[in-house]
Design an enzyme around this catalytic site. Structure first.
Site: not given
Length: 119
Positions: A21, A72-73, A98
């Site tokens: 990623e 993402v937090e 996402k």
């Protein structure tokens, strides 16, 4: 209180905790709801009196595209801070999705609310 919203704002970013990623850009989707009293812009019909969703969208695009978070937090929290601090928004609800991150799910992500929602 009125709500100004931005729905399905798509932005490519480096996001994720896995090595693979960190080497690619993934498309994220943002939904925002922001408390704003629209009576003044409605009366004046002047964009200067609005909570300008184009300006917010462009600011978030620039920030997210330049970011490189693992979670993402973390990204959701930083984006909510930008909206509140730079655009004077007292309350924001932000959903960061996402898409395709989990097999079998359309999307995963977080929804956060920051500030006090005016009545």
């Amino acid at each position: 209180m009125d709500i100004v919203f931005i729905e399905d704002l798509r932005i490519d970013a480096v996001i994720g905790i896995y090595d693979w990623e960190r080497r690619i850009r993934q498309t994220l989707s943002f939904d925002l709801e922001m408390a704003f009293d629209n009576r003044r812009p409605a009366a004046s019909d002047d964009i200067a009196d609005t909570l300008n969703y184009k300006s917010i969208s462009k600011r978030l695009q620039a920030y997210v595209e330049a970011s490189s978070f693992g979670l993402v937090e973390t990204l959701a929290e930083r984006c909510a801070e930008i909206v509140q601090n730079e655009f004077g928004v007292a309350w924001v609800r932000l959903k960061l999705s996402k898409p395709g991150a989990v097999r079998g799910a359309k999307a995963v992500g977080v929804r956060i609310e920051r500030g006090t929602r005016p009545q």
